[in-house]
Structures are given as C-alpha cells and as structure tokens.
Design a protein around this motif. Structure first.
Motif, PDB file in Angstrom:
ATOM      1  N   TRP A 155     -28.959 -18.428   4.885  1.00  0.00           N
ATOM      2  CA  TRP A 155     -28.188 -19.326   4.026  1.00  0.00           C
ATOM      3  C   TRP A 155     -28.771 -20.735   4.025  1.00  0.00           C
ATOM      4  CZ3 TRP A 155     -25.026 -19.210   0.133  1.00  0.00           C
ATOM      5  CH2 TRP A 155     -24.265 -20.338  -0.194  1.00  0.00           C
ATOM      6  N   ASP A 156     -29.149 -21.223   5.189  1.00  0.00           N
ATOM      7  CA  ASP A 156     -29.717 -22.566   5.248  1.00  0.00           C
ATOM      8  C   ASP A 156     -31.080 -22.612   4.578  1.00  0.00           C
ATOM      9  OD1 ASP A 156     -29.290 -25.323   6.287  1.00  0.00           O
ATOM     10  OD2 ASP A 156     -31.164 -24.909   7.356  1.00  0.00           O
TER      11      ASP A 156
ATOM     12  N   PHE B 286     -31.945 -20.847   2.072  1.00  0.00           N
ATOM     13  CA  PHE B 286     -31.642 -20.863   0.635  1.00  0.00           C
ATOM     14  C   PHE B 286     -31.318 -22.278   0.175  1.00  0.00           C
ATOM     15  CE2 PHE B 286     -28.503 -20.644  -2.814  1.00  0.00           C
ATOM     16  CZ  PHE B 286     -29.237 -19.941  -3.772  1.00  0.00           C
ATOM     17  N   ARG B 287     -30.605 -23.027   1.014  1.00  0.00           N
ATOM     18  CA  ARG B 287     -30.256 -24.406   0.661  1.00  0.00           C
ATOM     19  C   ARG B 287     -31.472 -25.327   0.674  1.00  0.00           C
ATOM     20  NH1 ARG B 287     -25.928 -27.331   3.655  1.00  0.00           N
ATOM     21  NH2 ARG B 287     -27.104 -26.736   5.510  1.00  0.00           N
TER      22      ARG B 287
ATOM     23  N   GLY C 136     -26.669 -23.562   8.695  1.00  0.00           N
ATOM     24  CA  GLY C 136     -26.200 -22.607   7.702  1.00  0.00           C
ATOM     25  C   GLY C 136     -24.792 -22.113   7.996  1.00  0.00           C
TER      26      GLY C 136
ATOM     27  N   SER D  62     -22.293 -24.809   7.212  1.00  0.00           N
ATOM     28  CA  SER D  62     -22.146 -24.910   5.763  1.00  0.00           C
ATOM     29  C   SER D  62     -21.283 -23.781   5.217  1.00  0.00           C
ATOM     30  CB  SER D  62     -23.524 -24.877   5.096  1.00  0.00           C
ATOM     31  OG  SER D  62     -23.422 -24.800   3.690  1.00  0.00           O
ATOM     32  N   LEU D  63     -21.534 -22.567   5.675  1.00  0.00           N
ATOM     33  CA  LEU D  63     -20.733 -21.423   5.232  1.00  0.00           C
ATOM     34  C   LEU D  63     -19.277 -21.577   5.643  1.00  0.00           C
ATOM     35  CD1 LEU D  63     -23.147 -18.424   5.975  1.00  0.00           C
ATOM     36  CD2 LEU D  63     -22.244 -19.088   3.736  1.00  0.00           C
TER      37      LEU D  63
ATOM     38  N   VAL E  35     -27.792 -14.415   9.289  1.00  0.00           N
ATOM     39  CA  VAL E  35     -27.155 -14.825   8.026  1.00  0.00           C
ATOM     40  C   VAL E  35     -27.143 -16.347   7.900  1.00  0.00           C
ATOM     41  CG1 VAL E  35     -24.961 -14.897   6.775  1.00  0.00           C
ATOM     42  CG2 VAL E  35     -25.748 -12.751   7.792  1.00  0.00           C
TER      43      VAL E  35
ATOM     44  N   SER F  36     -30.043 -21.928  11.527  1.00  0.00           N
ATOM     45  CA  SER F  36     -28.877 -21.046  11.571  1.00  0.00           C
ATOM     46  C   SER F  36     -27.595 -21.831  11.818  1.00  0.00           C
ATOM     47  CB  SER F  36     -29.059 -19.989  12.660  1.00  0.00           C
ATOM     48  OG  SER F  36     -27.916 -19.150  12.738  1.00  0.00           O
TER      49      SER F  36
END
Length: 313
Positions: free
Chosen positions: A44-45, A47-48, A298, A301-302, A40, A295
């Motif tokens: 997410w990273d 996506f950024r 990410g 960041s999350l 995950v 990861s």
C-alpha cells in the motif's frame, strides 16, 4: 529511469518479505496473518509512492561520481570486512563514519556501497563479484535517487538488489542455512526498538545526520555487545545495525518516535522470521528496515482511511 529504479526496490523487497511470510506456513502458521499484514502495508505504501509522471532526464549528469563513490564504499568495506577480518558490521560502520567526516557530499553513496561490502565471507563469491555488485548498486542508486526519498533502509535495499542480481546471473551463491532466532525473540525486539529510536534521536533531534547516526549506533553495537559478553552478541549486533537503518528515516517519513517504534517493531519481527532467506547478502539488513518503514507507513495510512470511512457512515 524512475520507474525502473522504483520497480527494482519494490520487487526485491517483496521477494524477501513474501518469501518470509510463505515460509512461516511450515514453522509457525499462526504468524502468517501477521506477516501478510506487514506485506500488505508495504504494498500500500509503495502504491502511494508511485513515481510522478515527469520527463526523463536527457543526460546522466552526476552518474560517474555516484558510481565512483558507491564502488569506493564497497571496496573499502569489503577490504575491512574480509581481508582485515573486522566483520561486516564494524567494517560498514567505520566506512560510514569516515565518509560522513571526509566526503560529506557523497557520504550517502559511500555508505550505500559499504552495505554491498558487508557480504559474508561464507557466500560463494570472489572479488570480481563484489566489484560487479558495487557497479550495479551504483547504477541502482542513480536510478532511485528520486524515489522513496527519506526512507530508512533504502541504501541497504539497493545493495541487496545488487547481490540478488549477481547471484542470479553468475556462480555466486548466497547462504542456505537454517537459523533459529525465536528463542531469544524478546531480546531482538528490545534491541530493535532501542537502536531505531537512538539513531532517530541522533539523526533528527540532535541533527547529526542519518549516515553519522546509523554508523555510530552500528559501531557501538558491533563493539560493545561482544565486549560485554552478551549472549547471542553477533545476532544482536546485526539487529542493532538493521534497526539503525530504520532510524535513518527523515522526519517527513517518520514524524515521531512513536512512528519509529512501530517501524522498529515490524523490523524486529521480520528479522526473526527472515533468518533463513538470502543469507549473507550485503544489504539484507537494510532491506528489512526499508520494508518495515514502508509497511508501518502503509498500515497507518490504511488504518486512518478505514476510520474515516466508518466515521463518514
């Protein structure tokens, strides 16, 4: 072209990481949540880091020299690895050091090619497969020159992608052997953390550059661990090499030693649980590092986003 390169790196890394998470269901199911969280974080990273919408270049300026440098690194490392019998880690490290000392402008490309040449001699392949993999890697390098900048392990992910594509499209077969590293997992974690930080210090703090720093740390691991008779020396040398790729990250991506340690922690975990997947592929170690750096970023960041949302309530 940016989107194609971006997609290749993300897909190939997820191929390794997702398969690692799924396979843990059969061995240690309690690790599935942890490995899934790592996946995950990577997604997410990624996506950024989606490529900005910019007009595609109308020419392939620079591509020939990139291709030549990557293929040269591939052949040099492959020759030292297979024909001189130096082994993948020492061969790639030496090529990286030579590249950093002699062709600084193309040292990164040469080092990327060296990871292609790290393919195991036990992999069902021939010299032609290696040349093709080098050409593919050079092409992917060119496609990804503007994406995931500053991520340690990106070069290995490029090399890994080339071998996956070669294995899919030819009779080249990667290894399918059962490996078990969990019984000395603590040692793997410690070496991963130490090598990642040491490389980062050499590269960023002492300003030696990422290629020189990673090559030196990898070479020391490949030479000293067997020389001192360390238990599981070959595996730990591979851990050191993989973790050195984490330490190749730029200061913009990993801003402190604490961030490097977090990435090194993830890298150690993924090294242990990915042992039975895509064995012998050149660049697998770098892919583990690349995915781990992304990861860790990410997940941080999350975590910050969740904290901000809770604070705003």
């Amino acid at each position: 072209m940016r989107w194609l390169g971006f997609t290749i790196l993300v897909f190939m890394t997820l191929l390794l990481f997702v398969q690692t998470a799924v396979s843990s269901l059969e061995s240690e199911s309690f690790m599935v949540p942890f490995l899934s969280i790592i996946v995950v974080g990577f997604v997410w990273d990624a996506f950024r880091e989606l490529p900005a919408k910019q007009p595609a270049p109308k020419e392939l300026k620079g591509y020939p020299m990139v291709l030549i440098a990557v293929v040269a690194g591939t052949l040099l490392a492959y020759f030292a690895n297979i024909y001189l019998g130096l082994g993948a880690i020492i061969a790639a490290s030496l090529v990286g050091l030579v590249g950093a000392a002699t062709v600084k402008e193309y040292a990164v490309e040469v080092y990327c090619g060296a990871f292609v040449g790290m393919v195991s001699p036990d992999v069902l392949h021939d010299f032609g497969h290696t040349v093709i993999a080098g050409v593919i890697a050079g092409t992917i390098f060119f496609l990804t020159r503007d994406v995931f900048k500053g991520y340690g392990g990106k070069l290995g992910a490029i090399a890994f992608s080339s071998w996956i594509l070669v294995s899919i499209s030819s009779r080249c077969r990667l290894l399918d052997e059962l490996e078990e590293f969990r019984h000395f997992g603590v040692s793997i974690m410690l070496f991963s953390l130490g090598a990642a930080v040491l490389t980062y210090l050499l590269s960023i703090r002492l300003r030696n550059g990422p290629v020189f720093a990673s090559s030196l740390v990898g070479l020391l691991g490949g030479l000293l661990l067997p020389a001192f008779g360390a238990e599981n020396a070959a595996v730990l040398a591979a851990v050191v090499m993989a973790a050195s790729f984490v330490g190749m990250s730029s200061r913009e991506k990993l801003r402190s030693e604490a961030a490097v340690l977090f990435s090194g922690l993830i890298m150690g975990i993924m090294f242990i649980y990915s042992a039975n997947h895509f064995g012998g592929a050149g660049g697998k170690l770098g892919t583990l590092a690349f995915g781990s750096v992304a990861s860790s970023r990410g997940l941080v960041s999350l975590g910050r986003m969740i904290i901000r949302k809770r604070a705003a309530k």
